[in-house]
Design a protein around this motif. Structure first.
Motif, mmCIF file in Angstrom:
data_model
loop_
_atom_site.group_PDB
_atom_site.id
_atom_site.type_symbol
_atom_site.label_atom_id
_atom_site.label_comp_id
_atom_site.label_asym_id
_atom_site.label_seq_id
_atom_site.Cartn_x
_atom_site.Cartn_y
_atom_site.Cartn_z
ATOM 1 N N VAL A 47 0.842 -1.200 0.000
ATOM 2 C CA VAL A 47 0.000 0.000 0.000
ATOM 3 C C VAL A 47 0.875 1.247 0.000
ATOM 4 O O VAL A 47 0.689 2.165 -0.805
ATOM 5 N N GLU A 48 1.869 1.270 0.902
ATOM 6 C CA GLU A 48 2.741 2.436 0.999
ATOM 7 C C GLU A 48 3.547 2.633 -0.281
ATOM 8 O O GLU A 48 3.699 3.754 -0.775
ATOM 9 N N THR A 49 4.053 1.548 -0.854
ATOM 10 C CA THR A 49 4.838 1.638 -2.093
ATOM 11 C C THR A 49 4.001 2.193 -3.234
ATOM 12 O O THR A 49 4.442 3.078 -3.982
ATOM 13 N N ASN A 50 2.780 1.688 -3.382
ATOM 14 C CA ASN A 50 1.915 2.146 -4.466
ATOM 15 C C ASN A 50 1.516 3.610 -4.307
ATOM 16 O O ASN A 50 1.483 4.368 -5.273
ATOM 17 N N LEU A 51 1.202 4.006 -3.077
ATOM 18 C CA LEU A 51 0.818 5.395 -2.850
ATOM 19 C C LEU A 51 2.007 6.326 -3.050
ATOM 20 O O LEU A 51 1.861 7.418 -3.614
ATOM 21 N N ARG A 52 3.175 5.904 -2.618
ATOM 22 C CA ARG A 52 4.358 6.734 -2.818
ATOM 23 C C ARG A 52 4.634 6.917 -4.315
ATOM 24 O O ARG A 52 4.945 8.017 -4.773
ATOM 25 N N GLN A 53 4.529 5.821 -5.058
ATOM 26 C CA GLN A 53 4.727 5.907 -6.505
ATOM 27 C C GLN A 53 3.713 6.854 -7.137
ATOM 28 O O GLN A 53 4.054 7.660 -8.016
ATOM 29 N N ARG A 54 2.460 6.770 -6.689
ATOM 30 C CA ARG A 54 1.421 7.642 -7.232
ATOM 31 C C ARG A 54 1.732 9.106 -6.989
ATOM 32 O O ARG A 54 1.712 9.932 -7.912
ATOM 33 N N TYR A 55 2.046 9.464 -5.755
ATOM 34 C CA TYR A 55 2.222 10.871 -5.422
ATOM 35 C C TYR A 55 3.555 11.418 -5.910
ATOM 36 O O TYR A 55 3.644 12.599 -6.279
ATOM 37 N N GLU A 56 4.593 10.590 -5.927
ATOM 38 C CA GLU A 56 5.860 11.042 -6.499
ATOM 39 C C GLU A 56 5.703 11.316 -7.993
ATOM 40 O O GLU A 56 6.266 12.277 -8.518
ATOM 41 N N GLY A 57 4.930 10.452 -8.667
ATOM 42 C CA GLY A 57 4.691 10.666 -10.085
ATOM 43 C C GLY A 57 3.921 11.942 -10.348
ATOM 44 O O GLY A 57 4.244 12.704 -11.266
ATOM 45 N N GLN A 58 2.890 12.204 -9.533
ATOM 46 C CA GLN A 58 2.106 13.421 -9.713
ATOM 47 C C GLN A 58 2.947 14.662 -9.414
ATOM 48 O O GLN A 58 2.843 15.674 -10.112
ATOM 49 N N LEU A 59 3.784 14.580 -8.386
ATOM 50 C CA LEU A 59 4.659 15.706 -8.053
ATOM 51 C C LEU A 59 5.651 15.968 -9.182
ATOM 52 O O LEU A 59 5.895 17.122 -9.569
#
Length: 684
Positions: free
Chosen positions: A182-194
């Motif tokens: 969960v943490e890995t996927n969310l981090r990937q999502r928000y890092e990508g958006q940033l």
């Protein structure tokens, strides 16, 4: 681009369009080329658009709100004070365009940019601290905030984003991921958006503003950057390498608007309209989460070389929760003319007096090989020529009627719709086209004689658009046959592409009208007999698009009636209702369409309590599963344990959509037998 050659399709982004982000700038400024293009866009809209547009203060207010919606449609980044700081633009966007003064426009984007960058950094900080969520509160998250008031404080937005983060984590957890995943996927999502926010350049900002300006007038007009113009040319040549899907933004998600007939996704049968794509991956490697990603960036991930494989994590349109996704694979390919060719078949219908035969011709699009046609080749391919060949073959096989299947046909070359009508009438008008100055051009069939004068049916659905609607409307107006299915898309406008000094503008320049005088715009064509549909008109169709031009009428033209199918309509409807009530697939379509409507109205927020969330999802999916298994049991098919498996397990022998073709054939046979005036209705 000429009107006749225009490939008229519903507005959406075809997979393959791309805006390339450039070098990150601290605060991008408008270029001289963009300032000049803004002036040219304003002049084009004022003098070239079909609608009578006044680019004044009243319009400026609408364009300002549209720009805010393009930047922050869910009102999750900007504060009320941010909007107030730029409120002066409400009465100045018209002046900004005509003067080429875009400084404040870019400044508003920069304010949004600062808020978005700060917000994604805040989310990543929360992940650094560890999630440690408990899911036992009564908290709920509102799903649609496009009409919510702007937040008054950062703390108010923090509360909203805390709920959003918790919902994102809960969604992944319910789907079976552990805490690390969960943490890995969310981090990937928000890092990508940033990262994407930080890479924004001047061309991106100008494109966003132009999208707001043009879409505030109608959804089919739009600005194309120089790079987008190149991709559009590729699209028009039908040599785009991708999956062949039309995509649209839908809040934070990208949804499938329609499938290109004969394209890879259409052939694979793994995508349907209104499906949402939440992640994209290549043949190997990690999937990239695309929730919250800009449409053009999602398109870039999906597009690729012919023969390569793309993986999509898809939430089916009928799913009631974003946890119910599945990964599908599609091999990228080009869309060839052969893949879109009309094809016929014979359906046999058993009645008390014996076996009857009805011909069905599937027409995926209105196509013509322009290169061969312009080169003077005698055997060039076209819709009309291919349908004529199929009609002759079906006549030789002794069919008692012909159904033309235009479901999912998004349009194409107007000249082909016009000439195709000519196969079934003996000269006459086919469509009226009204331009921006109010001048009406009349198109028609000028060739004497008909290829086929027997019982005719036209099968349409919500994805039948533009040229398909012209054809169906003409057949209905002439009384030449029965139109069956669901109300069509309602795309009754024509666009042309004009060059600017920087980029191009796609401009709505004309409107289609039936020979009866009714527009096909917004309302589409209403079938004589309506079938239930799983395509939600609230999500797909012209009426679902913001600022769609209204329906209206012009004067009718003189034309003859070839028949009076309305005389037999009540008797035909009675027989249809009896069959529909008895057929498991028709009952399923009716009940599932009603369930979809009810679930859509109920799902305005989601619970952040894990037990409550799972209970709500299970209750809703239990209803869907019961409907599906009732259908399958009546057809003698294996029952399913989970509703999400319905697409994978559907029998090739009894697909739900096939019942519409079968019933159309039954209806046409009823019509043929009730009206013995048709030569081909007489049985030997």
């Amino acid at each position: 681009m000429s009107l006749l050659a225009h490939l008229a399709r519903p507005a959406a982004a075809l997979v393959g369009l791309l805006l390339v982000a450039g070098v990150a700038l601290a605060q991008p400024q408008p270029t001289d080329a963009q300032r000049q293009a803004a002036v040219e866009v304003a002049e084009s809209l004022r003098y070239g658009h079909y609608a009578d547009i006044s680019l004044d203060d009243a319009w400026s207010h609408q364009a300002f709100e549209r720009y805010l919606s393009v930047l922050d449609g869910q009102r999750a980044f900007l504060l009320a004070e941010d909007v107030d700081d730029f409120r002066h633009l409400e009465a100045r966007i018209d002046d900004a365009l005509f003067d080429g003064d875009l400084n404040d426009i870019y400044a508003l984007y920069h304010r949004y940019h600062e808020r978005a960058e700060s917000r994604f950094e805040w989310l990543l900080e929360r992940l650094d601290e560890g999630l440690n969520f408990t899911y036992d509160s009564d908290m709920r998250l509102e799903l649609d905030r496009d009409e919510a008031p702007w937040a008054e404080s950062i703390e108010e937005l923090d509360e909203l984003w805390f709920k959003r983060l918790k919902n994102a984590a809960l969604t992944l957890a319910i789907s079976g991921q552990d805490d690390d995943q969960v943490e890995t996927n969310l981090r990937q999502r928000y890092e990508g958006q940033l990262s994407r926010v930080r890479q924004t350049n001047e061309e991106d900002i100008f494109g966003l503003f132009m999208a707001a300006v043009t879409s505030s007038i109608d959804p089919h007009s739009g600005y194309l950057s120089p790079r987008q113009g190149e991709s559009f040319d590729i699209q028009m040549r039908l040599s785009l390498e991708g999956i062949g899907a039309m995509l649209q933004s839908d809040g934070e998600y990208v949804k499938v608007a329609s499938l290109v007939p004969g394209g890879p996704a259409d052939r694979a049968g793994v995508l349907e309209p209104a499906d949402r794509i939440i992640a994209v991956g290549q043949e190997e490697g990690e999937m990239v989460n695309v929730v919250g990603m800009r449409l053009d960036n999602v398109v870039d991930l999906i597009r690729g070389p012919k023969g390569s494989v793309v993986r999509l994590d898809v939430v089916p349109a009928q799913a009631v929760d974003m946890t119910r996704s599945r990964v599908v694979e599609i091999t990228r390919d080009t869309v060839n003319l052969e893949d879109q060719a009309a094809q016929g078949k014979v359906i046999e219908i058993e009645r008390d007096d014996g076996m009857h035969r009805i011909g069905v011709i599937k027409i995926p699009t209105f196509y013509v090989d322009f290169d061969a046609w312009q080169a003077g080749e005698e055997d060039f391919r076209s819709t009309t020529r291919d349908v004529a060949r199929e009609v002759e073959r079906l006549k030789e096989e002794g069919v008692e009627g012909i159904v033309l299947d235009l479901r999912n046909n998004g349009g194409g070359a107007l000249q082909e719709a016009n000439s195709l009508i000519g196969l079934f009438i003996d000269r006459g008008p086919t469509v009226q086209v009204r331009d921006a100055r109010g001048r009406i051009s009349l198109y028609g069939d000028t060739e004497a004689g008909t290829l086929y004068d027997g019982p005719l049916g036209v099968l349409v659905n919500r994805l039948s658009a533009s040229a398909s609607e012209i054809f169906a409307g003409a057949i209905q107006d002439y009384g030449r046959g029965l139109v069956l299915g669901t109300p069509t898309f309602g795309k009754g406008t024509v666009q042309t592409l004009n060059d600017l000094s920087h980029g191009q503008i796609k401009l709505t320049r004309a409107k289609f009208y039936r020979i009866s005088g009714d527009s096909t715009q917004h309302r589409g064509v209403e079938p004589d007999i309506i079938f239930p549909s799983l395509i939600d008109p609230e999500l797909i169709g012209e009426s679902s698009l913001d600022n769609a031009l209204d329906w209206d009428t012009v004067r009718s033209v003189q034309y003859r009636h070839y028949g009076e199918p309305w005389r037999h309509l009540e008797a035909i409807k009675d027989r249809h209702r009896t069959r529909a009530a008895e057929h498991p697939n028709f009952r399923y379509l009716t009940e599932q369409a009603e369930l979809n409507r009810r679930l859509r109205e109920q799902t305005v927020s989601v619970s952040l309590n894990r037990e409550q969330r799972q209970r709500e999802v299970e209750e809703q999916e239990a209803e869907q599963l019961a409907l599906e298994n009732t259908r399958r049991q009546a057809l003698g098919l294996d029952l399913l344990e989970e509703w999400i498996d319905a697409r994978d397990e559907e029998s090739d022998e009894e697909p739900v959509e096939q019942v519409q073709v079968q019933e159309a054939a039954h209806i046409l046979l009823d019509y043929a037998l009730l009206d013995p005036g048709y030569r081909y209705a007489q049985r030997n």
